[in-house]
Motif scaffolding. Structure first.
Motif, short mmCIF file in Angstrom:
data_model
loop_
_atom_site.label_atom_id
_atom_site.label_comp_id
_atom_site.label_asym_id
_atom_site.label_seq_id
_atom_site.Cartn_x
_atom_site.Cartn_y
_atom_site.Cartn_z
N GLN A 146 0.86 -1.18 0.00
CA GLN A 146 0.00 0.00 0.00
C GLN A 146 0.90 1.23 0.00
O GLN A 146 1.70 1.44 0.90
CB GLN A 146 -0.91 -0.01 1.24
N GLY A 147 0.75 2.07 -1.02
CA GLY A 147 1.71 3.14 -1.25
C GLY A 147 1.72 4.27 -0.26
O GLY A 147 2.71 5.02 -0.20
N GLU A 148 0.69 4.44 0.53
CA GLU A 148 0.67 5.49 1.55
C GLU A 148 1.07 4.96 2.92
O GLU A 148 1.86 5.58 3.63
CB GLU A 148 -0.72 6.14 1.64
N LEU A 149 0.53 3.83 3.30
CA LEU A 149 0.79 3.27 4.63
C LEU A 149 2.02 2.38 4.67
O LEU A 149 2.62 2.19 5.72
CB LEU A 149 -0.43 2.46 5.09
N GLY A 150 2.38 1.79 3.52
CA GLY A 150 3.50 0.85 3.49
C GLY A 150 3.11 -0.56 3.86
O GLY A 150 3.96 -1.45 3.96
N THR A 151 1.82 -0.81 4.05
CA THR A 151 1.34 -2.14 4.45
C THR A 151 1.56 -3.16 3.34
O THR A 151 1.27 -2.88 2.17
CB THR A 151 -0.17 -2.07 4.77
N ILE A 152 2.07 -4.33 3.69
CA ILE A 152 2.25 -5.42 2.73
C ILE A 152 1.03 -6.32 2.78
O ILE A 152 0.67 -6.83 3.85
CB ILE A 152 3.52 -6.22 3.04
N GLN A 153 0.40 -6.53 1.64
CA GLN A 153 -0.77 -7.40 1.57
C GLN A 153 -0.33 -8.87 1.44
O GLN A 153 0.70 -9.16 0.82
CB GLN A 153 -1.67 -7.03 0.39
N PRO A 154 -1.09 -9.80 1.98
CA PRO A 154 -0.71 -11.23 1.95
C PRO A 154 -1.03 -11.87 0.60
O PRO A 154 -1.92 -12.71 0.49
CB PRO A 154 -1.58 -11.82 3.08
N ILE A 155 -0.28 -11.47 -0.42
CA ILE A 155 -0.63 -11.92 -1.77
C ILE A 155 -0.43 -13.42 -1.96
O ILE A 155 -1.16 -14.04 -2.75
CB ILE A 155 0.15 -11.13 -2.85
#
Length: 379
Positions: A146-155
Motif C-alpha cells: 500500500q503506497g501510503e501506509l506501506g502495508t504489505i498485503q498477503p498476496i
C-alpha cells in the motif's frame, strides 16, 4: 536538499540517464520497421524483455511494455472486464487511484465491484477476499504494498485461495514493491502484475505488465500489432532499455538495501514516536522498508509539508496522484482511520540513495516544527 518522497517518484540514476541518451540517439528506429535501424531497435526491446523475464522468472512473451504503472493496471483491469461483460470484480478500500478509479469507472458501466474492507493497518485477509467471491467473479485486483501506509498485503495467501477458483484472475500492482519487498509470481499464483520504471530510478513514461496468458485480455486501444496487440503503438525503446538498466542496478544491491532501508525506517519511527500527539499510521509488522506514514491530528498535512519544504525537506501528504484534491486521504479513511488522522497524514519514503543523516535531519526538523505548530493551533 533532503528528498523523502520516493514513493511518488525517484531521481533517475546517472547511469540510467547516460544509457537513455545513447539509446535515444543511436537506436531511434521504429522497432516495427523492417530495415536495419528497426531491427536494431527490436533487438533492444528483446534484450530488455529477456532481462525482466529472468528477474520475474517468466517467459519473455508474457511481458507487455506500457507507458507506466497506471496504464499497466488499466490494461489488466479494463482488459479483463471487456472479456466478461457481466462479471464481478473484487478490490479493497485502500487501493491506489489507478486501481480504485478503474473500478469506479467499471461500476459506472454496470460492472459489479466489491471493495473489501481493510483493517486499521490497511491490510485485508484471504478470508475477507473469499467472503466477497461470487459465482460471476472474474478478477481480484490489489496492490502488494500500500503506497501510503506501506502495508504489505498477503498476496501469497490470496493467490493460494484463488487456486480454488480457476475462473478468477489475480492481478497485483507491484509498483511500490519492486526491488524493495520480495515477491514471486509462481508462489503467489499471480496472473497479472504491474511495474513502473520511475519508482526504481528509471524514467517516467515506462511500465511493464506481466500477463500469464495474454489471450485472456481484450485490448483497450486499437492500432498496430505491437506488444501482442495489447498495447499498440510505437514502443519507447530508449525508455525500456533504461528501465532494464535501472532494474539491474537495483537488483545488484537489493537484499542489502532492503535491510538498510528497514533500519532507517525503524530509526525514524522510534524518534517520531517521542513527539507528543504524533500518531504512526504505518503498521508495526508486515510493512515495506521504504515507507513511513504519520499524522499529527489538529495540524493540516499541507501545513506540515510546507513547513518542511521551507527547510528543503520534501515529503508528501498522500499518493502523488491524489495530493491536489485537497481532501483527507481516501486510503486512510479506507483503513478506518479517524478523519482527523486522515487529513493530517504525511508520508516519508526512502530510496536506495537515502542516507542515515538525511532521515535523522528530517526527524530533528519534525521534533522542532510540530510543537511550534501545535502551539499556534492551540492559540
Amino acid at each position: 536538499m533532503i528528498y523523502l518522497d520516493n514513493s511518488a517518484t525517484t531521481r533517475p540514476h546517472p547511469d540510467v540517464l547516460v544509457l537513455y541518451t545513447k539509446m535515444a540517439a543511436d537506436y531511434f528506429g521504429n522497432a516495427s520497421s523492417l530495415h536495419t535501424l528497426g531491427m536494431e531497435a527490436e533487438q533492444v526491446l528483446d534484450h530488455a524483455r529477456k532481462r525482466f523475464a529472468a528477474y520475474l522468472n517468466c517467459m519473455p512473451n508474457q511481458l507487455i511494455f506500457t507507458s507506466g504503472g497506471t496504464e499497466a493496471n488499466a490494461v489488466a483491469i479494463q482488459g479483463t472486464a471487456k472479456k466478461h461483460a457481466n462479471g464481478h470484480l473484487i478490490t479493497t478500500t485502500v487501493e491506489h487511484a489507478s486501481i480504485y478509479e478503474n473500478a469506479r469507472a467499471l461500476e459506472a458501466q454496470g460492472f459489479e465491484v466489491t471493495y473489501v474492507q481493510a483493517d486499521e493497518d490497511g491490510r485485508v485477509t484471504s478470508k475477507a477476499i473469499e467472503s466477497a467471491i461470487r459465482p460471476n467473479t472474474v478478477l481480484v485486483t490489489l496492490g502488494h504494498v500500500q503506497g501510503e501506509l506501506g502495508t504489505i498485503q498477503p498476496i501469497a495467501e490470496i493467490g493460494a485461495l484463488l487456486q480454488r477458483y480457476p475462473q478468477i484472475k489475480f492481478h497485483v500492482d507491484a509498483v511500490q514493491s519492486l526491488a524493495k519487498v520480495p515477491f514471486s509470481l509462481k508462489e503467489a499464483n499471480i496472473d497479472m502484475l504491474s511495474l513502473s520504471a520511475h519508482k526504481i530510478h528509471g524514467l517516467k513514461g515506462t511500465g511493464l505488465l506481466f500477463v500469464n496468458n495474454p489471450a485472456t485480455l481484450e485490448s483497450l486501444l486499437y492500432g498496430g500489432g505491437q506488444e501482442q496487440r495489447l498495447r499498440p503503438g510505437t514502443e519507447n525503446t530508449a525508455g525500456v532499455a533504461a528501465f532494464a538498466k535501472a532494474l539491474g542496478l537495483m537488483e545488484s544491491q537489493e537484499q542489502e538495501q532492503q535491510q538498510r532501508l528497514l533500519a532507517l525506517n525503524d530509526m525514524l519511527r522510534a524518534k517520531l514516536e517521542q513527539i507528543e500527539g504524533l500518531v504512526v499510521n504505518t503498521p508495526t509488522s508486515g510493512y515495506a522498508p521504504h515507507i513511513l506514514n504519520v499524522s499529527i491530528p489538529g495540524i493540516k498535512a499541507e501545513v506540515l509539508v510546507q513547513a518542511l519544504g521551507q527547510r528543503q525537506i520534501y515529503v508528501s501528504t498522500q499518493s502523488a496522484c491524489s495530493t491536489k484534491t485537497g481532501k483527507p486521504s481516501r486510503v486512510l479513511l479506507g483503513a478506518m482511520k479517524p478523519r482527523t488522522v486522515a487529513e493530517s497524514a504525511i508520508r516519508m519514503s526512502f530510496s536506495f540513495a537515502t542516507t542515515h543523516e538525511e532521515v535523522e535531519a528530517c526527524a530533528d526538523a519534525l521534533k522542532q516544527i510540530i510543537p511550534e505548530l501545535q502551539e499556534v493551533v492551540g492559540k
